[in-house]
Design a protein around this motif. Structure first.
Motif, PDB file in Angstrom:
ATOM      1  N   LEU A  80       0.848  -1.195   0.000  1.00 11.41           N
ATOM      2  CA  LEU A  80       0.000   0.000   0.000  1.00 11.41           C
ATOM      3  C   LEU A  80       0.881   1.241   0.000  1.00 11.41           C
ATOM      4  O   LEU A  80       1.926   1.275   0.657  1.00 11.41           O
ATOM      5  N   ASN A  81       0.460   2.251  -0.734  1.00 13.17           N
ATOM      6  CA  ASN A  81       1.276   3.449  -0.938  1.00 13.17           C
ATOM      7  C   ASN A  81       1.557   4.162   0.386  1.00 13.17           C
ATOM      8  O   ASN A  81       0.635   4.700   1.014  1.00 13.17           O
ATOM      9  N   PRO A  82       2.816   4.207   0.814  1.00 14.81           N
ATOM     10  CA  PRO A  82       3.111   4.798   2.131  1.00 14.81           C
ATOM     11  C   PRO A  82       3.022   6.318   2.182  1.00 14.81           C
ATOM     12  O   PRO A  82       3.132   6.891   3.260  1.00 14.81           O
ATOM     13  N   THR A  83       2.847   6.975   1.014  1.00 14.35           N
ATOM     14  CA  THR A  83       2.863   8.440   1.039  1.00 14.35           C
ATOM     15  C   THR A  83       1.638   9.033   1.725  1.00 14.35           C
ATOM     16  O   THR A  83       1.644  10.210   2.063  1.00 14.35           O
ATOM     17  N   ALA A 120       8.875   6.401   6.103  1.00 14.23           N
ATOM     18  CA  ALA A 120       8.878   5.357   5.073  1.00 14.23           C
ATOM     19  C   ALA A 120       9.551   5.937   3.846  1.00 14.23           C
ATOM     20  O   ALA A 120       9.363   7.107   3.518  1.00 14.23           O
ATOM     21  N   ALA A 121      10.373   5.138   3.193  1.00 15.75           N
ATOM     22  CA  ALA A 121      10.989   5.542   1.934  1.00 15.75           C
ATOM     23  C   ALA A 121      10.937   4.354   0.996  1.00 15.75           C
ATOM     24  O   ALA A 121      11.149   3.214   1.419  1.00 15.75           O
ATOM     25  N   TYR A 122      10.610   4.586  -0.250  1.00 15.39           N
ATOM     26  CA  TYR A 122      10.470   3.474  -1.184  1.00 15.39           C
ATOM     27  C   TYR A 122      10.992   3.817  -2.578  1.00 15.39           C
ATOM     28  O   TYR A 122      11.112   4.993  -2.944  1.00 15.39           O
ATOM     29  N   LYS A 143      13.079   4.812 -11.930  1.00 18.68           N
ATOM     30  CA  LYS A 143      12.094   4.357 -10.932  1.00 18.68           C
ATOM     31  C   LYS A 143      11.528   5.532 -10.128  1.00 18.68           C
ATOM     32  O   LYS A 143      12.161   6.578  -9.967  1.00 18.68           O
ATOM     33  N   ALA A 144      10.331   5.311  -9.624  1.00 20.27           N
ATOM     34  CA  ALA A 144       9.720   6.305  -8.738  1.00 20.27           C
ATOM     35  C   ALA A 144      10.392   6.233  -7.368  1.00 20.27           C
ATOM     36  O   ALA A 144      10.796   5.157  -6.903  1.00 20.27           O
ATOM     37  N   PHE A 145      10.518   7.379  -6.738  1.00 18.74           N
ATOM     38  CA  PHE A 145      11.079   7.439  -5.393  1.00 18.74           C
ATOM     39  C   PHE A 145      10.156   8.292  -4.534  1.00 18.74           C
ATOM     40  O   PHE A 145       9.722   9.361  -4.955  1.00 18.74           O
ATOM     41  N   GLY A 146       9.836   7.787  -3.359  1.00 17.06           N
ATOM     42  CA  GLY A 146       8.931   8.547  -2.510  1.00 17.06           C
ATOM     43  C   GLY A 146       9.040   8.143  -1.062  1.00 17.06           C
ATOM     44  O   GLY A 146       9.863   7.285  -0.692  1.00 17.06           O
ATOM     45  N   GLY A 147       8.216   8.748  -0.261  1.00 20.96           N
ATOM     46  CA  GLY A 147       8.241   8.423   1.159  1.00 20.96           C
ATOM     47  C   GLY A 147       7.309   9.310   1.951  1.00 20.96           C
ATOM     48  O   GLY A 147       6.546  10.107   1.389  1.00 20.96           O
ATOM     49  N   GLY A 157       4.051  13.464   2.740  1.00 22.44           N
ATOM     50  CA  GLY A 157       4.525  12.432   1.833  1.00 22.44           C
ATOM     51  C   GLY A 157       4.813  13.009   0.462  1.00 22.44           C
ATOM     52  O   GLY A 157       4.266  14.062   0.087  1.00 22.44           O
ATOM     53  N   PHE A 158       5.656  12.352  -0.297  1.00 27.37           N
ATOM     54  CA  PHE A 158       5.987  12.819  -1.637  1.00 27.37           C
ATOM     55  C   PHE A 158       6.353  11.639  -2.529  1.00 27.37           C
ATOM     56  O   PHE A 158       6.703  10.552  -2.051  1.00 27.37           O
ATOM     57  N   GLU A 159       6.266  11.880  -3.825  1.00 27.57           N
ATOM     58  CA  GLU A 159       6.782  10.913  -4.789  1.00 27.57           C
ATOM     59  C   GLU A 159       7.214  11.673  -6.029  1.00 27.57           C
ATOM     60  O   GLU A 159       6.545  12.624  -6.456  1.00 27.57           O
ATOM     61  N   THR A 160       8.334  11.288  -6.600  1.00 25.59           N
ATOM     62  CA  THR A 160       8.757  11.836  -7.882  1.00 25.59           C
ATOM     63  C   THR A 160       9.031  10.669  -8.809  1.00 25.59           C
ATOM     64  O   THR A 160       9.584   9.638  -8.392  1.00 25.59           O
ATOM     65  N   ALA A 161       8.618  10.814 -10.063  1.00 20.57           N
ATOM     66  CA  ALA A 161       8.762   9.698 -11.001  1.00 20.57           C
ATOM     67  C   ALA A 161       8.792  10.222 -12.425  1.00 20.57           C
ATOM     68  O   ALA A 161       8.188  11.251 -12.736  1.00 20.57           O
ATOM     69  N   ALA A 162       9.520   9.502 -13.296  1.00 17.54           N
ATOM     70  CA  ALA A 162       9.430   9.762 -14.728  1.00 17.54           C
ATOM     71  C   ALA A 162       8.191   9.039 -15.233  1.00 17.54           C
ATOM     72  O   ALA A 162       7.982   7.867 -14.917  1.00 17.54           O
TER      73      ALA A 162
END
Lengths: 95, 381
Positions: free
Chosen positions: B113-116, B170-172, B211-215, B230-235
């Motif tokens: 499940l999305n930790p953001t 959390a970081a993923y 890859k996407a990186f977030g947390g 929470g945040f996520e950055t992705a191409a």
């Protein structure tokens, strides 16, 4: 596309902040353990279990089931192993 | 973010924090320890009556498999059974192997499940959610998704207490979303995408190597309050196209307050979350527009703590949620909803919910109002 590249800086900053937080955790971890030691399992149970959903009674599960449920909750709610252990100890004692 | 940079960043963070972990020397990696297995989960049935539409019943059944082969390893998985147009559909909601490394960090890998955001990770199951449906913009169950409901990748997470203050993190790194540049025939909206210009969160595979990186970082200044970012950055562009450098950024803030208040003589549950999604403008058709979306909700729930047990089982709930998409997105309909509900708790995990919703769609020719009544019976086990 140059504008797009600028966004990297924000995330380098984000990663740095996360790293700084973890470093802070590392430095203060020992103090935290002493503070936590004062909290009984029943108190930790009440504080952490009701944050997302209703609290179930200790008799809802067997001791073996509570071990699994507490591990599940530890990972989901970001509890430390010390907190999880105290909660489990309380649940088994009250069961 | 380049996979190499992301991987090195995660490893660096873990190495920096390593001294704090040295205190936990207990073993428990042996699978010869007592292995434990448990079947949990929840089921629900919904009844929906909306003006201008045929009323209907819906149901779902979500078994959760929990397996603890040793003290240090844990496996969790949830399946989602639902009936869509007469066909039983099975979805793997999540399946994750976890390694509980020490007091403060757990590593996980798989579909999780999305930790953001708190709602999708902790509050969306039917027996926990205070309403029969989900707020707009989350996971594709309601409105157009602007945030992934799950991630496929690896994560590190944990928490720590400092005095009376607690922190969670959390970081993923995971497969990222993709940008929709042409209509995809036959694609539904659930868990996925909408029209051209939106992000497709069906991320079981990736369309590029970036890859996407977030947390998420959360602080609990006192035991009843949790505030998170929470945040996520992705191409999001396909690697072989002119959109390969287009990136998306999610930012999420959440607030959670739950307390037994003597002056109110009951339990107050306050939730709020806002999600932003920004996608780069590459100045290339059909994505040459300011592509920013926002969705959020605020929710109050009150359960009386006085009177007979029958009275204390009632819960009064109110929610405001909204979603605002870019005007150039094909499915763009800015929408807001005010919901009032009454719940009756048969048990800590069994609830009957009734809610009345006023939905306002902001069309070009003026606002359009809809009312709908939703009921749900859900049971966790």
């Amino acid at each position: 596309m140059a504008i797009i590249r600028k966004s990297y800086f924000k995330y380098v900053a984000g990663i740095t902040c996360l790293g700084a937080l973890l470093a802070m955790f590392a430095l203060l971890g020992c103090t935290a353990s002493r503070q936590l030691a004062a909290k009984p399992g029943a108190q930790l149970w009440g504080e952490n279990w009701g944050r997302c959903h209703n609290i179930r009674t200790p008799s809802s599960y067997s001791d073996a089931q509570w071990e699994i449920v507490v591990t599940h909750m530890r990972t989901r709610a970001n509890l430390t192993s010390d907190e999880a252990d105290k909660i489990l100890e309380f649940l088994k004692a009250a069961n | 973010m380049k996979p190499f940079v992301a991987t090195i960043s995660i490893l660096a963070m873990l190495l920096i924090a390593q001294p704090a972990f040295a205190q936990d020397s207990r073993s428990g990696t042996s699978f010869t320890d007592q292995s434990k297995f448990m079947l949990a989960g929840f089921g629900f049935v919904n009844a929906v009556d909306q003006k201008g539409e045929i009323s209907s019943f819906q149901m779902g059944f979500n078994p959760i498999l929990l397996w603890q082969p040793s003290r240090k390893f844990f496996f969790e998985s949830e399946l989602e059974f639902a009936i869509e147009e007469g066909v039983t559909e099975v979805t793997l909601e999540y399946a994750q192997l976890l390694f509980l490394a020490n007091r403060y960090v757990t590593f996980g890998g798989g579909k999780f499940l999305n930790p953001t955001n708190v709602f999708m990770e902790r509050l969306h199951p039917a027996w926990i959610n205070k309403f029969p449906d989900m707020p707009f913009g989350l996971g594709g169950h309601s409105g157009v998704p602007i945030l992934a409901s799950t991630q496929v990748g690896v994560q590190a997470r944990g928490g720590i207490s400092m005095g009376s203050i607690r922190f969670g993190y959390a970081a993923y790194m995971s497969n990222g979303p993709s940008i929709v540049v042409e209509e995809e025939a036959g694609e539904g909206h659930a868990h996925g995408s909408a029209g051209v210009g939106t992000a497709n969160f069906n991320n079981t595979s990736d369309n590029n190597g970036d890859k996407a990186f977030g947390g998420r970082v959360a602080v609990l200044p006192w035991r009843t309050l949790e505030i998170g970012y929470g945040f996520e950055t992705a191409a999001v562009g396909d690697a072989s196209t002119e959109f390969k450098d287009v990136r998306s950024r999610n930012n999420v803030v959440d607030l959670n307050y739950v307390d037994d208040l003597s002056f109110l003589r009951g339990r107050l549950d306050v939730r709020g979350q806002v999600v932003w999604l920004d996608i780069d403008n590459p100045d290339v058709h059909p994505l040459e527009f300011d592509n920013s979306s926002v969705a959020g909700y605020g929710q109050l729930a009150f359960r009386p703590g006085i009177g007979k047990a029958f009275v204390q089982n009632f819960e009064f709930v109110a929610r405001y949620d909204f979603q605002d998409l870019p005007s150039q997105v094909e499915e763009n309909v800015d929408v807001e909803r005010i919901s009032l509900g009454l719940n009756y708790w048969f048990s800590p995990a069994g609830v009957l919910k009734m809610a009345v919703e006023n939905i306002t769609r902001k069309e070009m020719l003026g606002d359009e109002n809809d009312y709908r009544v939703v009921g749900q019976f859900s049971l966790g086990f």
